[in-house]
Write a protein that holds these residues in place. Structure first.
Motif, PDB file in Angstrom:
ATOM      1  N   MET A   7       0.808  -1.200   0.106  1.00  0.00           N
ATOM      2  CA  MET A   7       0.200  -0.195  -0.024  1.00  0.00           C
ATOM      3  C   MET A   7       0.919   1.289  -0.049  1.00  0.00           C
ATOM      4  O   MET A   7       0.601   2.329  -0.662  1.00  0.00           O
ATOM      5  CB  MET A   7      -1.022  -0.033   1.111  1.00  0.00           C
ATOM      6  CG  MET A   7      -1.738   1.199   1.343  1.00  0.00           C
ATOM      7  SD  MET A   7      -2.859   1.219  -0.339  1.00  0.00           S
ATOM      8  CE  MET A   7      -3.677   2.661   0.153  1.00  0.00           C
ATOM      9  N   SER A   8       1.956   1.286   0.830  1.00  0.00           N
ATOM     10  CA  SER A   8       2.722   2.487   1.077  1.00  0.00           C
ATOM     11  C   SER A   8       3.384   2.686  -0.381  1.00  0.00           C
ATOM     12  O   SER A   8       3.513   3.866  -0.768  1.00  0.00           O
ATOM     13  CB  SER A   8       3.967   2.227   2.034  1.00  0.00           C
ATOM     14  OG  SER A   8       4.715   0.989   1.930  1.00  0.00           O
ATOM     15  N   GLU A   9       4.050   1.724  -1.058  1.00  0.00           N
ATOM     16  CA  GLU A   9       4.453   2.001  -2.578  1.00  0.00           C
ATOM     17  C   GLU A   9       3.326   2.420  -3.444  1.00  0.00           C
ATOM     18  O   GLU A   9       3.881   3.212  -4.139  1.00  0.00           O
ATOM     19  CB  GLU A   9       4.850   0.507  -2.902  1.00  0.00           C
ATOM     20  CG  GLU A   9       5.668   0.668  -4.315  1.00  0.00           C
ATOM     21  CD  GLU A   9       6.246  -0.701  -5.002  1.00  0.00           C
ATOM     22  OE1 GLU A   9       6.522  -0.622  -5.914  1.00  0.00           O
ATOM     23  OE2 GLU A   9       6.066  -1.640  -4.116  1.00  0.00           O
ATOM     24  N   GLU A  10       2.251   1.725  -3.623  1.00  0.00           N
ATOM     25  CA  GLU A  10       1.285   2.326  -4.360  1.00  0.00           C
ATOM     26  C   GLU A  10       0.936   3.986  -3.911  1.00  0.00           C
ATOM     27  O   GLU A  10       0.949   4.691  -4.743  1.00  0.00           O
ATOM     28  CB  GLU A  10      -0.101   1.958  -4.289  1.00  0.00           C
ATOM     29  CG  GLU A  10      -0.876   2.153  -5.337  1.00  0.00           C
ATOM     30  CD  GLU A  10      -0.543   1.961  -6.654  1.00  0.00           C
ATOM     31  OE1 GLU A  10      -1.177   2.808  -7.759  1.00  0.00           O
ATOM     32  OE2 GLU A  10       0.294   1.212  -7.073  1.00  0.00           O
ATOM     33  N   ARG A  11       0.994   4.224  -2.670  1.00  0.00           N
ATOM     34  CA  ARG A  11       0.840   5.844  -2.285  1.00  0.00           C
ATOM     35  C   ARG A  11       1.907   6.481  -2.761  1.00  0.00           C
ATOM     36  O   ARG A  11       1.762   7.732  -3.237  1.00  0.00           O
ATOM     37  CB  ARG A  11       0.401   5.752  -0.711  1.00  0.00           C
ATOM     38  CG  ARG A  11       0.142   7.142  -0.346  1.00  0.00           C
ATOM     39  CD  ARG A  11       0.072   7.310   1.390  1.00  0.00           C
ATOM     40  NE  ARG A  11       1.298   7.135   1.707  1.00  0.00           N
ATOM     41  CZ  ARG A  11       1.556   6.249   2.776  1.00  0.00           C
ATOM     42  NH1 ARG A  11       0.551   5.297   3.015  1.00  0.00           N
ATOM     43  NH2 ARG A  11       2.696   6.018   3.323  1.00  0.00           N
ATOM     44  N   ARG A  12       3.174   5.973  -2.688  1.00  0.00           N
ATOM     45  CA  ARG A  12       4.374   6.805  -3.018  1.00  0.00           C
ATOM     46  C   ARG A  12       4.022   7.196  -4.653  1.00  0.00           C
ATOM     47  O   ARG A  12       4.528   8.111  -4.972  1.00  0.00           O
ATOM     48  CB  ARG A  12       5.580   6.245  -2.796  1.00  0.00           C
ATOM     49  CG  ARG A  12       5.926   6.121  -1.342  1.00  0.00           C
ATOM     50  CD  ARG A  12       7.314   5.987  -1.050  1.00  0.00           C
ATOM     51  NE  ARG A  12       7.802   4.568  -1.387  1.00  0.00           N
ATOM     52  CZ  ARG A  12       7.517   3.395  -0.601  1.00  0.00           C
ATOM     53  NH1 ARG A  12       7.162   3.844   0.850  1.00  0.00           N
ATOM     54  NH2 ARG A  12       7.941   2.247  -0.845  1.00  0.00           N
ATOM     55  N   LEU A  13       3.902   6.241  -5.462  1.00  0.00           N
ATOM     56  CA  LEU A  13       3.243   6.352  -6.556  1.00  0.00           C
ATOM     57  C   LEU A  13       2.372   7.347  -6.818  1.00  0.00           C
ATOM     58  O   LEU A  13       2.506   8.497  -7.927  1.00  0.00           O
ATOM     59  CB  LEU A  13       3.087   5.157  -7.482  1.00  0.00           C
ATOM     60  CG  LEU A  13       4.059   4.084  -7.620  1.00  0.00           C
ATOM     61  CD1 LEU A  13       3.459   2.629  -8.184  1.00  0.00           C
ATOM     62  CD2 LEU A  13       5.069   4.787  -8.526  1.00  0.00           C
ATOM     63  N   ASP A  14       1.138   7.394  -6.010  1.00  0.00           N
ATOM     64  CA  ASP A  14       0.280   8.528  -6.157  1.00  0.00           C
ATOM     65  C   ASP A  14       0.797  10.019  -6.008  1.00  0.00           C
ATOM     66  O   ASP A  14       0.454  10.840  -6.406  1.00  0.00           O
ATOM     67  CB  ASP A  14      -0.681   8.356  -5.197  1.00  0.00           C
ATOM     68  CG  ASP A  14      -1.610   6.898  -5.430  1.00  0.00           C
ATOM     69  OD1 ASP A  14      -1.693   6.778  -6.843  1.00  0.00           O
ATOM     70  OD2 ASP A  14      -2.197   6.391  -4.868  1.00  0.00           O
ATOM     71  N   VAL A  15       1.538  10.043  -4.846  1.00  0.00           N
ATOM     72  CA  VAL A  15       2.394  11.118  -4.541  1.00  0.00           C
ATOM     73  C   VAL A  15       3.239  11.639  -5.770  1.00  0.00           C
ATOM     74  O   VAL A  15       3.192  12.928  -6.051  1.00  0.00           O
ATOM     75  CB  VAL A  15       3.371  10.979  -3.380  1.00  0.00           C
ATOM     76  CG1 VAL A  15       4.222  12.230  -3.031  1.00  0.00           C
ATOM     77  CG2 VAL A  15       2.517  10.837  -1.982  1.00  0.00           C
ATOM     78  N   LEU A  16       3.942  10.693  -6.425  1.00  0.00           N
ATOM     79  CA  LEU A  16       4.630  10.873  -7.651  1.00  0.00           C
ATOM     80  C   LEU A  16       3.761  11.606  -8.628  1.00  0.00           C
ATOM     81  O   LEU A  16       4.190  12.462  -9.410  1.00  0.00           O
ATOM     82  CB  LEU A  16       5.626   9.887  -8.192  1.00  0.00           C
ATOM     83  CG  LEU A  16       6.139  10.115  -9.303  1.00  0.00           C
ATOM     84  CD1 LEU A  16       7.516  11.072  -9.094  1.00  0.00           C
ATOM     85  CD2 LEU A  16       6.892   8.706 -10.028  1.00  0.00           C
ATOM     86  N   ARG A  17       2.726  11.033  -8.906  1.00  0.00           N
ATOM     87  CA  ARG A  17       1.780  11.433  -9.961  1.00  0.00           C
ATOM     88  C   ARG A  17       1.251  12.759  -9.649  1.00  0.00           C
ATOM     89  O   ARG A  17       1.270  13.737 -10.622  1.00  0.00           O
ATOM     90  CB  ARG A  17       0.487  10.384  -9.940  1.00  0.00           C
ATOM     91  CG  ARG A  17       0.919   9.079 -10.746  1.00  0.00           C
ATOM     92  CD  ARG A  17      -0.373   8.291 -10.752  1.00  0.00           C
ATOM     93  NE  ARG A  17      -0.139   7.041 -11.185  1.00  0.00           N
ATOM     94  CZ  ARG A  17      -0.092   5.935 -10.123  1.00  0.00           C
ATOM     95  NH1 ARG A  17      -0.589   6.228  -9.058  1.00  0.00           N
ATOM     96  NH2 ARG A  17       0.333   4.770 -10.688  1.00  0.00           N
ATOM     97  N   ALA A  18       0.993  13.129  -8.462  1.00  0.00           N
ATOM     98  CA  ALA A  18       0.538  14.554  -7.927  1.00  0.00           C
ATOM     99  C   ALA A  18       1.528  15.460  -8.113  1.00  0.00           C
ATOM    100  O   ALA A  18       1.338  16.781  -8.403  1.00  0.00           O
ATOM    101  CB  ALA A  18       0.274  14.282  -6.448  1.00  0.00           C
ATOM    102  N   ILE A  19       2.937  15.204  -7.950  1.00  0.00           N
ATOM    103  CA  ILE A  19       4.143  16.108  -7.964  1.00  0.00           C
ATOM    104  C   ILE A  19       4.348  16.413  -9.368  1.00  0.00           C
ATOM    105  O   ILE A  19       4.058  17.579  -9.823  1.00  0.00           O
ATOM    106  CB  ILE A  19       5.230  15.432  -7.574  1.00  0.00           C
ATOM    107  CG1 ILE A  19       5.278  15.399  -5.858  1.00  0.00           C
ATOM    108  CG2 ILE A  19       6.498  16.342  -7.949  1.00  0.00           C
ATOM    109  CD1 ILE A  19       6.445  14.813  -5.281  1.00  0.00           C
ATOM    110  N   VAL A  20       4.171  15.477 -10.556  1.00  0.00           N
ATOM    111  CA  VAL A  20       4.306  15.491 -11.710  1.00  0.00           C
ATOM    112  C   VAL A  20       2.982  16.309 -12.258  1.00  0.00           C
ATOM    113  O   VAL A  20       3.195  17.323 -13.100  1.00  0.00           O
ATOM    114  CB  VAL A  20       4.268  14.228 -12.500  1.00  0.00           C
ATOM    115  CG1 VAL A  20       3.982  14.392 -14.138  1.00  0.00           C
ATOM    116  CG2 VAL A  20       5.541  13.257 -12.275  1.00  0.00           C
TER     117      VAL A  20
END
Length: 335
Positions: free
Chosen positions: A1-14
């Protein structure tokens, strides 16, 4: 779950950085993106993304900015592409519906793609190994002068003026036009040569048929090199702030050699391809991203098109536009 959330954070930053061109902080993400976690948790995720080399902090106390590696992860994990809007689709379809030859199609399409993506657009002309004749026209241009027009099955139009001929009889011209079309329709230059050589030997020399025949055969030979059309360079210039040095990119676009090499290295069946920053094999594009696709009839010539812009690019929208325009062009060539 934390890895998927980090990807969500990356998507938000981009997403935020592409939209604002400003470094992105945890508070902005917490307020604008419903991730269901606190700003503190987002900051921890951002620290891990920075350790992985996916984002970086341009200066102290600033938010974070995606790296080329971060853009690559974002592109590879795109779950959906933004479709072209209905007006954009109608504009492309309407333009292609009223286009009459390949030159008009390519030059118009490259302008449309530049407008839709707000980047530099590049479209390569199809260069078939062997062109097949759809029709030849002969137009009298004055005493002793003819205009020979060749239209290929791929939609290419070639023309050349032939001079120094004897006075021409309209009936002879009509007969010659009919004979050339009957002898060459659907054939390549090599396939039609025996019939045209025989026609030149039998026909009245005063009409200049041997010269017209050689002109037709020469126009039907495959092009020696690729041609490309470019539009939207002003879009790149307006975004110069996204480049440390925009001059190499502008030079590459002006000389076109880098772009032709880039297209030559593509796999025709690869679909939409994205190369980001240093992934580009040519130093001139090391600060840019290039989104490319392939178009053409399934049993005919294939060519490439693409978009060149800064790494701070709306990848989902650009990839969707390149894919859609390639599909429209393929349908045009098929019909």
């Amino acid at each position: 779950m934390s890895e998927e959330r980090r990807l969500d954070v990356l998507r938000a930053i981009v997403s935020e950085y592409v939209h604002t061109r400003e470094p992105v902080g945890s508070k902005v993400i917490a307020q604008s993106h419903d991730l269901g976690v606190s700003s503190a948790t987002i900051r921890n995720d951002m620290a891990l993304l920075e350790e992985a080399g996916l984002i970086y902090q341009p200066h102290t106390s600033a938010g974070r900015v995606p790296t080329d590696k971060g853009y690559r992860v974002f592109v590879d994990r795109l779950s959906a592409l933004k479709p072209m809007s209905a007006p954009e689709r109608r504009a492309v379809e309407s333009f292609l519906a009223r286009s009459t030859d390949l030159d008009e199609v390519v030059t118009g399409t490259v302008r449309l793609l530049a407008q839709v993506t707000r980047q530099v657009a590049v479209v390569e002309y199809p260069t078939p190994d062997a062109q097949r004749l759809r029709r030849v026209e002969i137009v009298e241009m004055g005493p002793g002068r003819l205009l020979v027009i060749v239209i290929t099955e791929a939609g290419l139009v070639h023309e050349r003026i032939v001079e120094g001929l004897d006075d021409l009889d309209p009936d002879d011209l009509d007969d010659l036009r009919t004979r050339l079309n009957e002898a060459g329709e659907g054939l390549t230059s090599d396939e039609m040569r025996p019939a045209l050589d025989a026609l030149a030997a039998q026909a009245p020399t005063r009409v200049g048929i041997p010269v017209v025949v050689e002109t037709l055969l020469d126009l039907m030979r495959p092009a020696a090199s690729s041609r490309i059309a470019i539009a939207g360079i002003s879009n790149l210039a307006r975004g110069a702030v996204d480049f440390r040095d925009i001059a190499p990119v502008l030079d590459a676009l002006e000389e076109q050699v880098v772009l032709m090499r880039l297209f030559a290295e593509l796999d025709s069946d690869e679909g939409v391809r994205v190369t980001i920053g240093a992934e580009n094999p040519h130093d001139a594009l090391a600060q840019a991203s290039v989104v490319t696709g392939t178009y053409g009839a399934s049993d005919g010539p294939r060519a490439h098109l693409g978009v060149v812009g800064p790494t701070r690019m709306d990848y989902a929208r650009t990839m969707s536009s390149v894919r859609a325009v390639a599909a429209y062009l393929s349908r045009y060539l098929a019909h």
